[in-house]
Design a protein around this motif. Structure first.
Motif, PDB file in Angstrom:
ATOM      1  N   LYS A   1       0.841  -1.190   0.000  1.00 34.59           N
ATOM      2  CA  LYS A   1       0.000   0.000   0.000  1.00 34.59           C
ATOM      3  C   LYS A   1       0.882   1.249   0.000  1.00 34.59           C
ATOM      4  CE  LYS A   1      -4.240  -1.821   0.812  1.00 34.59           C
ATOM      5  NZ  LYS A   1      -4.575  -2.496   2.010  1.00 34.59           N
TER       6      LYS A   1
ATOM      7  N   VAL B   1       4.280  -0.865   3.553  1.00 34.62           N
ATOM      8  CA  VAL B   1       3.797   0.440   3.124  1.00 34.62           C
ATOM      9  C   VAL B   1       4.936   1.302   2.611  1.00 34.62           C
ATOM     10  CG1 VAL B   1       2.800   2.611   4.006  1.00 34.62           C
ATOM     11  CG2 VAL B   1       1.843   0.404   4.726  1.00 34.62           C
TER      12      VAL B   1
ATOM     13  N   THR C   1      -7.900   1.157   6.302  1.00 38.07           N
ATOM     14  CA  THR C   1      -7.299   0.221   7.249  1.00 38.07           C
ATOM     15  C   THR C   1      -6.067  -0.408   6.619  1.00 38.07           C
ATOM     16  OG1 THR C   1      -8.662  -1.625   6.475  1.00 38.07           O
ATOM     17  CG2 THR C   1      -9.497  -0.361   8.367  1.00 38.07           C
ATOM     18  N   LEU C   2      -5.181  -0.844   7.474  1.00 34.53           N
ATOM     19  CA  LEU C   2      -3.993  -1.572   7.052  1.00 34.53           C
ATOM     20  C   LEU C   2      -3.990  -2.913   7.760  1.00 34.53           C
ATOM     21  CD1 LEU C   2      -1.430   1.358   7.326  1.00 34.53           C
ATOM     22  CD2 LEU C   2      -2.155   0.224   5.204  1.00 34.53           C
TER      23      LEU C   2
ATOM     24  N   ALA D   1       0.965  -2.056  10.447  1.00 31.40           N
ATOM     25  CA  ALA D   1       1.692  -2.248   9.190  1.00 31.40           C
ATOM     26  C   ALA D   1       3.143  -1.810   9.355  1.00 31.40           C
ATOM     27  CB  ALA D   1       1.016  -1.470   8.069  1.00 31.40           C
TER      28      ALA D   1
ATOM     29  N   VAL E   1       1.418   4.530  11.087  1.00 28.84           N
ATOM     30  CA  VAL E   1       1.287   3.301  10.296  1.00 28.84           C
ATOM     31  C   VAL E   1       1.719   2.101  11.139  1.00 28.84           C
ATOM     32  CG1 VAL E   1       2.232   2.039   8.305  1.00 28.84           C
ATOM     33  CG2 VAL E   1       1.461   4.411   8.040  1.00 28.84           C
TER      34      VAL E   1
ATOM     35  N   VAL F   1       0.840   5.142   1.526  1.00 25.43           N
ATOM     36  CA  VAL F   1       0.199   5.994   2.524  1.00 25.43           C
ATOM     37  C   VAL F   1       0.896   7.346   2.512  1.00 25.43           C
ATOM     38  CG1 VAL F   1      -0.312   6.321   4.987  1.00 25.43           C
ATOM     39  CG2 VAL F   1      -0.451   4.029   3.973  1.00 25.43           C
TER      40      VAL F   1
ATOM     41  N   GLU G   1       1.321  -5.535   6.616  1.00 20.09           N
ATOM     42  CA  GLU G   1       1.376  -4.987   5.259  1.00 20.09           C
ATOM     43  C   GLU G   1       2.583  -4.063   5.111  1.00 20.09           C
ATOM     44  OE1 GLU G   1      -2.509  -4.540   2.676  1.00 20.09           O
ATOM     45  OE2 GLU G   1      -2.714  -3.441   4.570  1.00 20.09           O
TER      46      GLU G   1
END
Length: 193
Positions: free
Chosen positions: A66, A113, A106-107, A138, A133, A68, A111
């Protein structure tokens, strides 16, 4: 893109300002980069985002889940970097002074980032966003930014990939050069000082 090509985009959009500015860091400068102006044209924003993505090592790009960004400054470039990577992009907000995910963002635990900013000067906002984060479960594996204004000194605790690095002099309020102190003070950023 070369550094000169990037600066040409900033100048063409009126995003490189000269005057007397108080930066969000509290430092003063004769130069201000109003990234919102360079990013207001979608084609230009996309071009800069694709160039920024090309600064990232291939294995790093492949591991990103992802993108962010902290709102407000990182919102547009983060979205465009997400598009260039074909990854979802979301943003953090500070409704009460602390970064948090809102709007249903949401994370998932673990995950990976990529944090994306417009300009990094002291890195304070970036470190706060990275912590948010982490608090969400994440892992920020790197940060990318259009501009590094730190003179290469910023430590974000993760690898940092700026599109360009600029070293405009900055000054604390009690050490302004006379020619800068004589100019009217402007605060063009998104944060109240």
């Amino acid at each position: 893109m070369t550094e000169d090509e990037v600066l040409t985009e900033f100048r063409a959009s009126g995003a490189l300002l000269e005057g007397h500015f108080r930066l969000s860091s509290g430092l003063h400068s004769a130069y201000y980069l109003q990234c919102a102006r360079v990013l207001m044209n979608a084609e230009r924003a996309g071009t800069l985002a694709r160039a920024l993505v090309q600064t990232l090592p291939r294995d790093l790009r492949a591991s990103i889940d992802k993108v962010v960004s902290p709102a407000m400054g990182g919102l547009i470039i983060g979205h465009e970097v997400g598009r260039a990577l074909d990854k979802d992009a979301m943003f953090l907000e500070r409704p009460s002074g602390t970064f948090e995910l809102r709007r249903g963002f949401t994370l998932a635990k673990g995950e990976k980032v990529l944090m994306v900013e417009d300009v990094v000067t002291t890195g304070l906002s970036s470190r706060e966003a990275i912590a948010a984060v982490r608090d969400a479960g994440a892992q920020v594996i790197a940060e990318a930014a259009l501009v590094d204004r730190s003179g290469g000194t910023v430590d974000l605790g993760v690898p940092f990939y700026p599109l360009i690095s600029l070293n405009f002099p900055t000054y604390p309020e009690d050490a302004l050069p006379p020619e800068l102190a004589a100019r009217p003070l402007e605060q063009p950023g998104s944060r109240k000082q």
